[in-house]
Design a protein around this motif. Structure first.
Motif, PDB file in Angstrom:
ATOM      1  N   CYS A   5       0.836  -1.206   0.000  1.00 29.43           N
ATOM      2  CA  CYS A   5       0.000   0.000   0.000  1.00 29.43           C
ATOM      3  C   CYS A   5       0.867   1.251   0.000  1.00 29.43           C
ATOM      4  CB  CYS A   5      -0.927   0.011   1.222  1.00 29.43           C
ATOM      5  SG  CYS A   5      -0.047  -0.036   2.802  1.00 29.43           S
ATOM      6  N   ASP A   6       0.226   2.375  -0.356  1.00 30.29           N
ATOM      7  CA  ASP A   6       0.885   3.674  -0.256  1.00 30.29           C
ATOM      8  C   ASP A   6       0.736   4.260   1.144  1.00 30.29           C
ATOM      9  OD1 ASP A   6       1.629   3.779  -2.990  1.00 30.29           O
ATOM     10  OD2 ASP A   6      -0.367   4.517  -3.544  1.00 30.29           O
ATOM     11  N   PRO A  34       5.895   2.658   1.432  1.00 27.59           N
ATOM     12  CA  PRO A  34       7.029   3.510   1.034  1.00 27.59           C
ATOM     13  C   PRO A  34       8.004   3.762   2.176  1.00 27.59           C
ATOM     14  CG  PRO A  34       5.042   4.816   1.321  1.00 27.59           C
ATOM     15  CD  PRO A  34       4.615   3.391   1.434  1.00 27.59           C
ATOM     16  N   ASP A  59      11.152   0.624  -3.366  1.00 26.68           N
ATOM     17  CA  ASP A  59      10.291   0.734  -4.547  1.00 26.68           C
ATOM     18  C   ASP A  59       9.070  -0.164  -4.334  1.00 26.68           C
ATOM     19  OD1 ASP A  59       9.185   1.247  -6.992  1.00 26.68           O
ATOM     20  OD2 ASP A  59      10.623   0.060  -8.147  1.00 26.68           O
ATOM     21  N   HIS A  60       8.205   0.250  -3.417  1.00 30.32           N
ATOM     22  CA  HIS A  60       7.067  -0.609  -3.061  1.00 30.32           C
ATOM     23  C   HIS A  60       6.067  -0.731  -4.201  1.00 30.32           C
ATOM     24  CE1 HIS A  60       5.149   3.285  -2.449  1.00 30.32           C
ATOM     25  NE2 HIS A  60       3.979   2.671  -2.362  1.00 30.32           N
ATOM     26  N   ARG A  61       6.138   0.179  -5.185  1.00 37.07           N
ATOM     27  CA  ARG A  61       5.189   0.103  -6.302  1.00 37.07           C
ATOM     28  C   ARG A  61       5.615  -0.913  -7.362  1.00 37.07           C
ATOM     29  NH1 ARG A  61       1.201   4.580  -8.011  1.00 37.07           N
ATOM     30  NH2 ARG A  61      -0.009   4.638  -6.076  1.00 37.07           N
ATOM     31  N   MET A  63       5.081  -3.956  -7.119  1.00 36.20           N
ATOM     32  CA  MET A  63       4.272  -4.600  -6.087  1.00 36.20           C
ATOM     33  C   MET A  63       4.650  -6.049  -5.835  1.00 36.20           C
ATOM     34  SD  MET A  63       0.525  -3.058  -6.975  1.00 36.20           S
ATOM     35  CE  MET A  63      -0.216  -4.212  -5.829  1.00 36.20           C
ATOM     36  N   ASP A 289       4.929  -1.057 -14.534  1.00 33.72           N
ATOM     37  CA  ASP A 289       4.671  -1.303 -13.118  1.00 33.72           C
ATOM     38  C   ASP A 289       4.013  -0.110 -12.437  1.00 33.72           C
ATOM     39  OD1 ASP A 289       5.623  -3.889 -13.104  1.00 33.72           O
ATOM     40  OD2 ASP A 289       7.654  -3.333 -12.515  1.00 33.72           O
ATOM     41  N   ALA A 290       4.373   1.115 -12.843  1.00 31.65           N
ATOM     42  CA  ALA A 290       3.796   2.300 -12.205  1.00 31.65           C
ATOM     43  C   ALA A 290       2.303   2.388 -12.478  1.00 31.65           C
ATOM     44  CB  ALA A 290       4.505   3.563 -12.698  1.00 31.65           C
ATOM     45  N   ALA A 293       0.454  -0.401 -10.602  1.00 32.60           N
ATOM     46  CA  ALA A 293       0.304  -0.070  -9.185  1.00 32.60           C
ATOM     47  C   ALA A 293      -0.796   0.954  -8.968  1.00 32.60           C
ATOM     48  CB  ALA A 293       1.630   0.438  -8.623  1.00 32.60           C
ATOM     49  N   GLU A 294      -0.927   1.912  -9.866  1.00 33.15           N
ATOM     50  CA  GLU A 294      -1.993   2.912  -9.735  1.00 33.15           C
ATOM     51  C   GLU A 294      -3.359   2.247  -9.736  1.00 33.15           C
ATOM     52  OE1 GLU A 294      -4.564   6.140  -9.662  1.00 33.15           O
ATOM     53  OE2 GLU A 294      -2.467   5.993  -9.035  1.00 33.15           O
ATOM     54  N   LEU A 297      -3.413  -0.284  -6.353  1.00 32.51           N
ATOM     55  CA  LEU A 297      -3.381   0.290  -5.016  1.00 32.51           C
ATOM     56  C   LEU A 297      -4.465   1.339  -4.809  1.00 32.51           C
ATOM     57  CD1 LEU A 297       0.456   0.672  -4.372  1.00 32.51           C
ATOM     58  CD2 LEU A 297      -1.061  -1.244  -3.835  1.00 32.51           C
TER      59      LEU A 297
END
Length: 308
Positions: A5-6, A34, A59-61, A63, A289-290, A293-294, A297
């Motif tokens: 999670c963010d 993060p 770099d938690h995103r 995932m 990946d970005a 993740a959007e 998450l």
């Protein structure tokens, strides 16, 4: 329960549902978030759970890698690869854990649509989870499982991943590989998880494109260039083949046929866009990946509100 999670708001419902569940006193939560702003869990929630770990991941995103760090950090013998936008019904986690304790390597729930008002939501849900939808799936040993929202024997999961940092990119594919190798896998009839689906504005098409690319890049990761090229050239066949398989699955029940008719226009569009994304994944060999993740998450920004 492993969650990427963010911030805490993204996992509030999942964590607080778990804290109110009968299994709370035996439950551990591992949050991978993060490093710049570690996730803050309210003390009142911590007190209702056996354990809470907060991991700071650079770099938690990415995932799948953050999730794998969570699995490695977990102390519990059974781990659930949870999602910010999927919520187990009361009693479901206990049923999944019991299945793993009964020598299953992986146990998955039947799935239900958390925001069933729109055709786009049903199309996204059926494309991603139709094989495990409670309206058609009957469950049992030897059945495939969705991967996400499943309970895993932690030691068997880590052994299957080995040293591969990308071993959890698509948990469904890992579960299928384990099943083919003889591991006991069960779709647990006593467990239900509700999944929220992107259906607002461009979000439905955006998620189909991104998830298709993710699938293509992941499947083709270890393939030679020639094989990736063949699959990319064959991508016009992906949409009709996927629709045919889904229609065959849904056609076996009255509920399935009704939902197929309702969602068909969105399914047609979604499969075509997904096939384009898959072709891009085969050609480039890279997922986004970005963007993935959007959608994963922050799903609630892309979806009509849940009905439960």
């Amino acid at each position: 329960m492993i969650l990427v999670c963010d911030d805490y708001d993204q996992v509030r419902r999942a964590v607080e549902d778990l804290a109110s569940d009968a299994v709370a006193l035996r439950a551990e939560v591992v949050l991978a978030g993060p490093s710049a702003a570690p996730v803050a869990v309210p003390e009142a929630v911590r007190e209702r759970l056996a354990s809470v770990q907060v991991l700071s991941v650079d770099d938690h995103r990415a995932m799948h890698r953050a999730r794998l760090e969570g699995v490695r950090a977990a102390r519990a013998p059974v781990v659930v690869l949870a999602e910010t936008h999927a919520w187990p019904a009361p009693g479901s986690l206990a049923a999944l854990a019991a299945a793993v304790e009964d020598r299953c390597a992986v146990a998955g729930p039947l799935m239900r649509n958390a925001n069933p008002r729109t055709r786009a939501s049903w199309a996204g849900f059926l494309l991603d989870y139709g094989w495990w939808w409670e309206g058609v799936a009957r469950g049992g040993d030897g059945h495939s499982v969705p991967g996400h929202s499943c309970a895993w024997d932690r030691e068997e999961l880590l052994a299957a991943v080995g040293d591969d940092p990308d071993g959890l990119r698509i948990p469904y594919l890992l579960a299928e590989r384990m099943r083919a190798d003889g591991a006991r896998v069960r779709l647990e009839q006593a467990a239900r998880t509700a999944h929220l689906n992107a259906d607002l504005g461009r979000s439905f098409l955006g998620e189909r494109l991104v998830s298709g690319r993710f699938l293509g890049a992941t499947r083709g990761q270890s393939w030679p260039v020639a094989r990736r090229a063949v699959y990319a050239l064959g991508s016009p066949l992906i949409a009709p083949l996927r629709l045919f398989r889904l229609a065959r699955l849904l056609g076996g029940s009255a509920d399935g046929r009704r939902m197929l008719r309702r969602a068909l226009p969105a399914l047609l569009t979604g499969t075509v866009v997904g096939a384009v994304g898959e072709a891009v994944g085969y050609v480039t060999g890279r997922a986004d990946d970005a963007a993935e993740a959007e959608y994963e998450l922050a799903k609630e920004r892309h979806a009509t509100p849940p009905m439960l």
